[in-house]
Every structure is written in structure tokens, then in C-alpha cells.
Scaffold this active site. Sequence first.
Site, PDB file in Angstrom:
ATOM      1  N   GLY A  32       0.822  -1.198   0.000  1.00 17.33           N
ATOM      2  CA  GLY A  32       0.000   0.000   0.000  1.00 17.33           C
ATOM      3  C   GLY A  32       0.861   1.255   0.000  1.00 17.33           C
ATOM      4  N   VAL A  33       0.275   2.360   0.465  1.00 20.46           N
ATOM      5  CA  VAL A  33       0.977   3.637   0.399  1.00 20.46           C
ATOM      6  C   VAL A  33       2.284   3.615   1.176  1.00 20.46           C
ATOM      7  CG1 VAL A  33      -0.480   4.575   2.278  1.00 20.46           C
ATOM      8  CG2 VAL A  33       0.808   6.125   0.808  1.00 20.46           C
ATOM      9  N   ALA A  34       2.270   3.089   2.400  1.00 19.38           N
ATOM     10  CA  ALA A  34       3.495   3.084   3.210  1.00 19.38           C
ATOM     11  C   ALA A  34       4.541   2.159   2.612  1.00 19.38           C
ATOM     12  CB  ALA A  34       3.177   2.679   4.649  1.00 19.38           C
ATOM     13  N   THR A  61      -5.052   0.858   0.913  1.00 20.02           N
ATOM     14  CA  THR A  61      -4.872   2.161   0.261  1.00 20.02           C
ATOM     15  C   THR A  61      -5.778   2.278  -0.950  1.00 20.02           C
ATOM     16  OG1 THR A  61      -2.584   2.416   1.003  1.00 20.02           O
ATOM     17  CG2 THR A  61      -3.215   3.599  -0.998  1.00 20.02           C
ATOM     18  N   GLY A  66     -11.622   8.405   1.078  1.00 20.51           N
ATOM     19  CA  GLY A  66     -11.273   9.727   1.569  1.00 20.51           C
ATOM     20  C   GLY A  66      -9.978  10.225   0.963  1.00 20.51           C
ATOM     21  N   GLU A 132     -13.311  17.550   6.192  1.00 25.94           N
ATOM     22  CA  GLU A 132     -13.826  16.316   6.778  1.00 25.94           C
ATOM     23  C   GLU A 132     -13.882  16.458   8.295  1.00 25.94           C
ATOM     24  OE1 GLU A 132     -11.541  13.040   5.261  1.00 25.94           O
ATOM     25  OE2 GLU A 132     -12.190  13.381   3.202  1.00 25.94           O
ATOM     26  N   ASP A 231      -1.916  -9.829  10.100  1.00 29.12           N
ATOM     27  CA  ASP A 231      -0.755 -10.716   9.987  1.00 29.12           C
ATOM     28  C   ASP A 231       0.533 -10.026  10.437  1.00 29.12           C
ATOM     29  OD1 ASP A 231      -2.463 -12.623   8.636  1.00 29.12           O
ATOM     30  OD2 ASP A 231      -2.257 -11.364   6.877  1.00 29.12           O
ATOM     31  N   HIS A 252     -15.456   3.804  11.769  1.00 27.99           N
ATOM     32  CA  HIS A 252     -15.964   4.846  10.877  1.00 27.99           C
ATOM     33  C   HIS A 252     -17.466   4.981  11.124  1.00 27.99           C
ATOM     34  CE1 HIS A 252     -16.859   7.200   7.324  1.00 27.99           C
ATOM     35  NE2 HIS A 252     -15.561   7.345   7.126  1.00 27.99           N
ATOM     36  N   ARG A 298     -14.351  11.307  14.529  1.00 26.21           N
ATOM     37  CA  ARG A 298     -15.054  10.061  14.230  1.00 26.21           C
ATOM     38  C   ARG A 298     -15.497   9.294  15.464  1.00 26.21           C
ATOM     39  NH1 ARG A 298     -11.350   7.845   9.185  1.00 26.21           N
ATOM     40  NH2 ARG A 298     -12.176   9.280   7.629  1.00 26.21           N
ATOM     41  N   HIS A 357     -12.709   0.460  11.214  1.00 30.37           N
ATOM     42  CA  HIS A 357     -12.136   1.136  10.051  1.00 30.37           C
ATOM     43  C   HIS A 357     -10.614   1.202  10.074  1.00 30.37           C
ATOM     44  CE1 HIS A 357     -12.066   3.796   6.633  1.00 30.37           C
ATOM     45  NE2 HIS A 357     -11.514   4.783   7.308  1.00 30.37           N
ATOM     46  N   ARG A 392      -7.658   8.592  15.200  1.00 25.86           N
ATOM     47  CA  ARG A 392      -7.075   9.218  14.007  1.00 25.86           C
ATOM     48  C   ARG A 392      -7.963  10.324  13.451  1.00 25.86           C
ATOM     49  NH1 ARG A 392      -7.740   8.312   8.521  1.00 25.86           N
ATOM     50  NH2 ARG A 392      -8.977   6.434   8.854  1.00 25.86           N
ATOM     51  N   SER A 397      -4.302   9.259   7.577  1.00 29.01           N
ATOM     52  CA  SER A 397      -3.648   7.957   7.418  1.00 29.01           C
ATOM     53  C   SER A 397      -2.819   7.879   6.146  1.00 29.01           C
ATOM     54  CB  SER A 397      -4.682   6.828   7.439  1.00 29.01           C
ATOM     55  OG  SER A 397      -5.687   7.054   6.473  1.00 29.01           O
ATOM     56  N   LEU A 398      -3.368   8.321   5.009  1.00 32.92           N
ATOM     57  CA  LEU A 398      -2.578   8.302   3.777  1.00 32.92           C
ATOM     58  C   LEU A 398      -1.381   9.241   3.903  1.00 32.92           C
ATOM     59  CD1 LEU A 398      -5.356   8.227   1.007  1.00 32.92           C
ATOM     60  CD2 LEU A 398      -4.051   6.321   1.969  1.00 32.92           C
TER      61      LEU A 398
END
Length: 423
Positions: A32-34, A61, A66, A132, A231, A252, A298, A357, A392, A397-398
Site C-alpha cells: 500500500g501507500v506506506a 490504500t 477519503g 472532513e 498478519d 468509521h 469520528r 475502520h 485518528r 492515514s494516507l
Amino acid sequence: MEKLFDQRRYLIPFRSTLLPQIFTDTLVIGGGVAGLRAAIAASEHGEVIVLSKGELKNTNTAWAQGGISSVMDPGDGFLSHAEDTRTAGAGLCEAAVVDLVVERGPGLLEELISWGMRLDMDAAGRPLLGREGGHSASRIVHAGGDATGKELQRCLNEKTRTLANVRVFEKCFALDLITPSNGPGAPVVGAITHHPKFGLQMIWAKSTILASGGAGVLYRETTNPPLATADGLAMAYRAGATLCDMAFVQFHPTTLYLAGASRALITEAVRGHGGFLLDDAGRRFMQQVHPLAELAPRDVVSGAIVRQIAKQGGQHVWLDCRHLADFGARFPEIQALLKRFDLNPEVDLIPVHPAAHYMVGGVRTDGSARTDVPGLFAAGEVSATGLHGANRLASNSLLEGLVFGKIAGHAAAESRTANGRNG
């Protein structure tokens, strides 16, 4: 060789001398992004292998509706973004980490644009900024309205493919981190993996970056893709890494709630765009709960919805978007989703319910993405950097994945140089 491994701590028994052996400088677990941002950074210093449990198009991701929070408006500021982050985190955020992440956001967004990420732009050609929950200003960039994660994943995938010294192994499941011994101070030196074509393999690495995502599928009600089964957290724990803040799981507030249908996320941006939450009598109830009403953090909104459901003895509340004339243009993927269930947001109320979420807790790291196990780094949702505190802030997060992915990639390379074992 076999005497080096204490089989009692591994998920499955294995004989290393009978397995294929693969070697690399940096192993990244997660696509993913990370993970991909870490791989891009680490590729500047050596060879990299990226493991993706499934296909890259199915990462958390890629599922993200969002946006990415970042201070892009001259009228906004780092102090405001940092304060909103700390407020959402209930005072438990690490101040230095918050400042680091928000200050690096604009540069990383500009970098993505230079790599070809197609953000939504305003008439002047600047990123179109949305608002948001929990944010005091409009600072959320989106792509395709509600398809930011898909576009971010595409951009990073294409960037990674241009790097000759990065190999991506899709559908390759990391079973365990390899440690030569079982005890305090034992370093991580790679991972045991399983591939449907090649079977069990041992991948040896001078540094390993864990970016395997969260634990959402452990819950019945979840917005996460099927592969988010914790995992990475389990592997890190078995290898001796410290897990922290595991009680902090973000729910969420708004997922589509229909009998027989999988839970589908209704992005925070819908409420940021003016959507209201209604009870069974058609009354807004968030105005009595928090000054920001539907745009409260949230945890506040989710808690209020659960209490409202209990009060009215139902199973969900309603999201009202009937007054949003541009809903279809602004949220095309959600519009298509609702159409499959014969719901038209211009005339119908949308039944919603909170769902698991995001895993706020995780593998504890410092500001350089280092865990307390030598040779092991962590970034993204699997990690606990201190950015989020107890909850968060929307779309952080992204941003965190971009910032700490890059940090982890460079730190892993520096660790190889500084450590004689990896030199």
C-alpha cells in the site's frame, strides 16, 4: 543451519536448508501507500523486494475513498492542522511526530503531482480542498471525488515499476519474520513467505520494513478489504517487537447498512460536503452532541450513532444527502454503489451504521520508523508512531503512510550502513 532457528516461535515448522533462498538489501512487507513509498526511498540505496499479500489493486490504500490531509491553502497553517490532530487524538498524540507529519505533507503532495497523480483541481488549477470530520479548515485533497486511494495506488504502482532495482511479488504471503535466535536483541533478517506458484521461500534482507496494514477484518462490521487480518502485527509480536495502544481501534461512523450486503464505506467527505445524520423521526441529532455536529471527530460521531440506535431500538440511522444536487458528480463511486441497491441519494435516505475502520495502535516505532527489534522498521497502519493518539483525524492515514514510508525507506538503508552486521 537448522540449529539457528527455534521452531517453537514460528507459525509453521520449516527446514531452511530445503527451501529456496532469495537475497535483497531491503524487504518491504506490504504494497500500500506506506510500503510502496518505503520501497521507492529504499531503492535509492540498494535492491528492494516488495511483498503484497494479494494484488496491489486490493490494498487498504486502493480502497480508500477519503483524501489526503495537507496544508495547501495560504489561509490554513501547520499549527491548525497539528492542533486538530491532537484534539482528535484526545491529548495522547506525540507532539514532535504530529509536527513532523503535518509539515512534510505539502512537499510530498507536490512530489505525487510530479509523479503524475491526478488530483481534483479547482478552476485556477490548484488542488480542490475539501473538509472532513475534526478539521477546522478545508485541507483534504481528493482524486476522482471518492477514489483518492485508487489513484494514489495507481500513481505509486507506476512509479515503482520504473525502478529497476525494485521487485514486486504479488500474492506472496509473509508467514513470519526470520530471527536467528529467540530472545531479546535477536535481529530480524528477512521473512518466510508462501507463494501459490513457488511455495515456501526464505527471503533474506539486511533490513525489513513492515507495512502490512491493519486488523479490520477481525471485526464483523468492517470497511476493510478481506486481506486486512493483522498478519503483520502477529509476525512482529512473535519476533519480539513491542505492540502498543491495541485498545485504540477507530470505527468509521457511516457504512452502508443493508441486510445481506457487505458493509461499504460512505466517505467522511459526504458529511464534509453537507450530508446530515437523521434519527428515525427524521431529526438531526449531532447538533446536540458536539459543536461541529456531523463534522465532529469520528469517535464522537460513531458513539453518538450507537447511542441513537440503542435509544430508538433500531439497527441504523440515516444519512441525508437529498439536498446535495451535485452528489453524483462529487461522489461517482458511491453513487454507483447505491444504485446497485436501488437507492437514489437525491430522493432516498441512506441507512448507515459504524464499522471497524482503522487500527490506531500497532507496532511501536520511534520518529525514524525503527521498532525495538534490530533490523525491523514499520510504517503505515501496522505501526504506532504516536501521530494519532487515541483516535485518528480524518485523512491523516494516507499522509502518515507517505511520510513514514519515506522515512522508513531511508532509515533502513542508513541502518545497513551503520551496522557492521549489515554493512
